[in-house]
Write an enzyme that holds these catalytic residues in place. Structure first.
Site, PDB file in Angstrom:
ATOM      1  N   ASN A  77       1.820   1.356   4.052  1.00  0.00           N
ATOM      2  CA  ASN A  77       2.472   0.174   4.628  1.00  0.00           C
ATOM      3  C   ASN A  77       2.546  -0.971   3.634  1.00  0.00           C
ATOM      4  O   ASN A  77       1.714  -1.078   2.726  1.00  0.00           O
ATOM      5  CB  ASN A  77       1.716  -0.310   5.871  1.00  0.00           C
ATOM      6  CG  ASN A  77       1.793   0.656   7.032  1.00  0.00           C
ATOM      7  OD1 ASN A  77       2.870   0.958   7.530  1.00  0.00           O
ATOM      8  ND2 ASN A  77       0.648   1.155   7.465  1.00  0.00           N
ATOM      9  N   GLY A 115       0.818  -1.201   0.000  1.00  0.00           N
ATOM     10  CA  GLY A 115       0.000   0.000   0.000  1.00  0.00           C
ATOM     11  C   GLY A 115       0.852   1.252   0.000  1.00  0.00           C
ATOM     12  O   GLY A 115       2.081   1.196   0.107  1.00  0.00           O
ATOM     13  N   ASN A 116       0.205   2.392  -0.091  1.00  0.00           N
ATOM     14  CA  ASN A 116       0.934   3.658  -0.104  1.00  0.00           C
ATOM     15  C   ASN A 116       1.579   3.979   1.238  1.00  0.00           C
ATOM     16  O   ASN A 116       2.590   4.679   1.299  1.00  0.00           O
ATOM     17  CB  ASN A 116      -0.005   4.798  -0.500  1.00  0.00           C
ATOM     18  CG  ASN A 116      -0.385   4.748  -1.969  1.00  0.00           C
ATOM     19  OD1 ASN A 116       0.480   4.744  -2.834  1.00  0.00           O
ATOM     20  ND2 ASN A 116      -1.670   4.687  -2.246  1.00  0.00           N
ATOM     21  N   VAL A 165       2.254  -5.001   3.902  1.00  0.00           N
ATOM     22  CA  VAL A 165       1.806  -6.017   4.850  1.00  0.00           C
ATOM     23  C   VAL A 165       2.031  -7.395   4.236  1.00  0.00           C
ATOM     24  O   VAL A 165       1.471  -7.719   3.188  1.00  0.00           O
ATOM     25  CB  VAL A 165       0.321  -5.846   5.215  1.00  0.00           C
ATOM     26  CG1 VAL A 165      -0.088  -6.889   6.260  1.00  0.00           C
ATOM     27  CG2 VAL A 165       0.060  -4.435   5.748  1.00  0.00           C
ATOM     28  N   ASP A 191     -13.103   1.584   1.475  1.00  0.00           N
ATOM     29  CA  ASP A 191     -11.798   1.160   1.979  1.00  0.00           C
ATOM     30  C   ASP A 191     -11.077   2.397   2.495  1.00  0.00           C
ATOM     31  O   ASP A 191     -10.669   3.278   1.737  1.00  0.00           O
ATOM     32  CB  ASP A 191     -10.987   0.485   0.875  1.00  0.00           C
ATOM     33  CG  ASP A 191      -9.754  -0.225   1.427  1.00  0.00           C
ATOM     34  OD1 ASP A 191      -9.253   0.182   2.494  1.00  0.00           O
ATOM     35  OD2 ASP A 191      -9.297  -1.194   0.792  1.00  0.00           O
ATOM     36  N   ASP A 224      -5.996  -2.813  -5.053  1.00  0.00           N
ATOM     37  CA  ASP A 224      -6.598  -2.982  -3.741  1.00  0.00           C
ATOM     38  C   ASP A 224      -8.123  -2.932  -3.843  1.00  0.00           C
ATOM     39  O   ASP A 224      -8.837  -3.684  -3.158  1.00  0.00           O
ATOM     40  CB  ASP A 224      -6.083  -1.930  -2.755  1.00  0.00           C
ATOM     41  CG  ASP A 224      -6.185  -0.506  -3.278  1.00  0.00           C
ATOM     42  OD1 ASP A 224      -6.371  -0.302  -4.501  1.00  0.00           O
ATOM     43  OD2 ASP A 224      -6.074   0.431  -2.458  1.00  0.00           O
TER      44      ASP A 224
END
Length: 255
Positions: free
Chosen positions: A11, A8-9, A13, A130, A110
């Site tokens: 984090n 993601g921008n 994961v 989201d 996403d």
């Protein structure tokens, strides 16, 4: 055991998923475009060692990335550690739904993963919120067609912009306010962040239903959704593992 990587921008994961939507082990670290293949390999080693797993337990891998600069490094590190070719989520694969947009290639993976998980769990037209760095709302009709989305600044972006542009407002870590009307500056900011986002979601649900001409099932996921959803007036399903479910479903459809 499915190895999942969600880039993601904010984090990255990494997770090990033995069953749909449930992580047996998880590692999260800040997104940094300068990270190397070696650093990602170190992350995978820490991930599998955390709960006594071994790379032999990993039978598949799936990568979701909204940061193109990191995608190939992650893919290379997955290959090196598992000898598997990871599935990289994209709009051309079998999704379990169709896309009716002008530029489907620009649709965030996403959002694709969220939709893939939602169509298997919820009936009717869907509005999927989201709440990450940005807040996205994906809209699907009852015939499982992704017809478009809404994107607006997320909680953290809004909070940081407020602090940066207003010299007398302090930096705050988002927390639940004591009430709607704050009695001091920090409580006022807490309230503004929480209830403005809740009211936005409530209003968008009504407008989406009006535009579609039918009721919608609203679903919320993402980091701060657990704090926003209780403040909403409309019925919203809180599904924190929606993206993980979607990655599992996409892997099963395409592996």
């Amino acid at each position: 055991m499915l190895l999942t990587v969600d880039i993601g921008n904010t984090n990255v994961v990494m997770g090990l998923m033995p069953t749909r939507g449930e992580l047996a082990s998880q590692l999260r670290f800040p997104t940094d475009k300068r990270r190397t293949v070696r650093e990602f390999m170190d992350g995978f080693e820490a991930l599998v060692a955390m709960h006594g797993f071994d790379f032999s337990d990993v039978t598949g891998a799936v990568v979701s990335s909204v940061v193109p600069e990191l995608t190939e490094s992650v893919v290379a590190s997955v290959r090196a550690k598992t000898n598997l070719e990871p599935l990289v989520v994209n709009y051309k694969m079998n999704l379990g739904f169709s896309i009716d947009m002008d530029t489907p290639e620009r649709l965030g993976v996403d959002m694709i993963a969220d939709a893939a998980g939602a169509v298997n769990d919820y009936d009717g037209a869907l509005a999927i919120f989201d709440m990450g760095t940005a807040t996205t709302c994906s809209v699907l009709t009852s015939d499982r067609t992704y017809i478009g989305s809404i994107i607006y600044p997320g909680v953290v972006i809004s909070q940081d912009a407020l602090t940066a542009q207003c010299s007398q407002l302090p930096f705050i870590k988002f927390e639940k306010p004591k009430g709607l009307i704050g009695k001091n500056t920090v409580e006022c900011m807490y309230s503004g962040v929480l209830y403005s986002n809740a009211a936005t979601i409530d209003g968008l649900i009504d407008r989406i239903a009006d535009e579609l001409g039918e009721p919608v099932t609203a679903i919320a996921t993402g980091g701060v959704s657990r704090m926003i959803v209780p403040a909403c007036r409309r019925k919203i399903v809180h599904d924190p593992n929606l993206l993980l479910k979607g990655l599992w479903d996409l892997y099963k459809l395409n592996a």
